[in-house]
Design a protein around this motif. Structure first.
Motif, PDB file in Angstrom:
ATOM      1  N   PRO A   1       0.821  -1.216   0.000  1.00 25.44           N
ATOM      2  CA  PRO A   1       0.000   0.000   0.000  1.00 25.44           C
ATOM      3  C   PRO A   1       0.850   1.259   0.000  1.00 25.44           C
ATOM      4  N   HIS A   2       0.366   2.272  -0.702  1.00 21.12           N
ATOM      5  CA  HIS A   2       1.018   3.578  -0.665  1.00 21.12           C
ATOM      6  C   HIS A   2       0.436   4.374   0.500  1.00 21.12           C
ATOM      7  N   PRO A   3       1.248   5.212   1.174  1.00 16.61           N
ATOM      8  CA  PRO A   3       0.695   5.988   2.295  1.00 16.61           C
ATOM      9  C   PRO A   3      -0.461   6.907   1.906  1.00 16.61           C
ATOM     10  N   CYS A   4      -0.488   7.363   0.658  1.00 14.89           N
ATOM     11  CA  CYS A   4      -1.546   8.267   0.207  1.00 14.89           C
ATOM     12  C   CYS A   4      -2.540   7.461  -0.645  1.00 14.89           C
ATOM     13  N   ASP A   5      -3.158   6.471  -0.011  1.00 12.64           N
ATOM     14  CA  ASP A   5      -4.061   5.573  -0.726  1.00 12.64           C
ATOM     15  C   ASP A   5      -5.515   5.884  -0.388  1.00 12.64           C
ATOM     16  N   ALA A   6      -6.425   5.006  -0.797  1.00  7.20           N
ATOM     17  CA  ALA A   6      -7.853   5.256  -0.574  1.00  7.20           C
ATOM     18  C   ALA A   6      -8.188   5.319   0.908  1.00  7.20           C
ATOM     19  N   ARG A   7      -7.480   4.589   1.747  1.00  6.84           N
ATOM     20  CA  ARG A   7      -7.712   4.668   3.196  1.00  6.84           C
ATOM     21  C   ARG A   7      -7.313   6.049   3.712  1.00  6.84           C
ATOM     22  N   PHE A   8      -6.215   6.599   3.207  1.00  7.93           N
ATOM     23  CA  PHE A   8      -5.832   7.961   3.570  1.00  7.93           C
ATOM     24  C   PHE A   8      -6.865   8.955   3.028  1.00  7.93           C
ATOM     25  N   GLY A   9      -7.371   8.700   1.818  1.00  4.72           N
ATOM     26  CA  GLY A   9      -8.424   9.546   1.264  1.00  4.72           C
ATOM     27  C   GLY A   9      -9.668   9.549   2.130  1.00  4.72           C
ATOM     28  N   LEU A  10      -9.998   8.397   2.709  1.00  2.00           N
ATOM     29  CA  LEU A  10     -11.114   8.318   3.645  1.00  2.00           C
ATOM     30  C   LEU A  10     -10.845   9.178   4.867  1.00  2.00           C
ATOM     31  N   ARG A  11      -9.620   9.126   5.388  1.00  2.00           N
ATOM     32  CA  ARG A  11      -9.309   9.936   6.573  1.00  2.00           C
ATOM     33  C   ARG A  11      -9.423  11.428   6.261  1.00  2.00           C
ATOM     34  N   LEU A  12      -8.967  11.850   5.086  1.00  2.00           N
ATOM     35  CA  LEU A  12      -9.137  13.247   4.700  1.00  2.00           C
ATOM     36  C   LEU A  12     -10.616  13.620   4.667  1.00  2.00           C
TER      37      LEU A  12
END
Length: 305
Positions: free
Chosen positions: A284-295
């Motif tokens: 996984p990349h740190p700026c992935d869909a899970r990070f997008g969810l956190r944003l």
């Protein structure tokens, strides 16, 4: 129904990527990057305006599709240049079909829709990258990594002052319905500020919208897990002469200022590199869909669109 896809961990080379979206962002940034990247085969374009899809495809030597699912079926990955609430359900469908995702920010303007995308990607085991410009522009990406490693930061001050909605604006993006309807600066440029603050200062433990002005400017106050505090001022209605984006850090090392960067083109090239690496290494990349969810969670907490 979409055709079977190769295993996400063993993609063909070059990676076949289709583009969903035909607006200015797609035309100026996504399509040129997809056509030029040596690790990518630009498979085709779909848009809600067939004539725009045909013109964009012709300009870059690829094919226009009349149906998004047909394009998804012919790809290994899908790049998105769509309004967030159009992007989110299509991204979840693409992930369910086994396609890797190059998402635009914000992933969605509701937490439920962003969570659907992140969970669909995780269930399917596909790679995802959210294109937050500052996380991928070579100059700012290196700076973020350096400041994160240094630590010891006490305070951050971020601002993104755009003039998209200022009197007399001639920007192609000024007519964007979702920016006007969904909170403008908070949802459009808020992800840029947050995408830097989180990796440098740590998870946000407290967030408040201190002031929201009549012209749509937002002033946020944040507390981070590192103990640092931050402020972010976000506007799309600043006078053109005042338009500027920047971020400063203050701490035991003194002061550090975010460097300038060379536009979105090189950043998207780097985001494509990141997606290819995530696919090939199944990491996984740190700026992935899970990070997008956190944003999306943070933006929703700051102000419901």
């Amino acid at each position: 129904m979409p055709h079977a896809t190769p295993s996400p961990s063993a993609p063909p080379s070059p990676l076949r990527i289709g583009l969903l979206g035909t607006g200015p962002w797609a035309g100026h940034t996504h399509a040129p990057a997809l056509a030029a990247h040596p690790g990518v085969r630009f498979t085709g374009v779909w848009g809600r305006r067939p004539e725009a899809a045909a013109a964009l495809a012709a300009a870059h030597g690829t094919r226009a599709y009349a149906d998004p699912d047909a394009l998804i079926a012919d790809c290994d990955a899908v790049a998105f240049a769509l309004p967030p609430d159009v992007q989110a359900p299509l991204a979840a469908r693409a992930a369910a079909a086994g396609r890797h995702l190059l998402l635009d920010k914000p992933v969605a303007t509701t937490v439920a829709a962003a969570r659907e995308v992140a969970e669909a990607a995780e269930r399917a085991g596909v790679a995802s990258v959210v294109f937050c410009t500052l996380r991928f522009a070579p100059e700012t990406a290196a700076w973020i990594e350096e400041q994160s490693a240094r630590g010891g930061w006490y305070l951050a001050q971020a601002h993104w002052l755009g003039s998209l909605f200022a009197a007399g604006s001639t920007s192609e993006y000024a007519a964007s319905p979702w920016r006007r309807a969904k909170g403008g600066a908070l949802w459009d440029v808020g992800p840029h500020a947050l995408s830097v603050l989180l990796p440098v200062l740590g998870e946000v433990t407290d967030l408040s919208a201190a002031v929201t002005t009549p012209d749509g400017a937002h002033h946020l106050v944040l507390r981070h897990a590192s103990g640092a505090s931050a402020t972010a001022t976000l506007s799309l209605s600043a006078p053109p002469a005042a338009a500027h984006a920047g971020l400063e850090l203050f701490g035991e090392h003194g002061r550090a200022a975010l460097p300038s960067w060379q536009g979105a083109g090189p950043a998207l090239h780097a985001a494509l590199d990141a997606l290819l690496a995530a696919v090939r290494h199944d990491r996984p990349h740190p700026c992935d869909a899970r990070f997008g969810l956190r944003l999306t969670e943070l933006l929703a907490a700051a102000g419901t669109p």
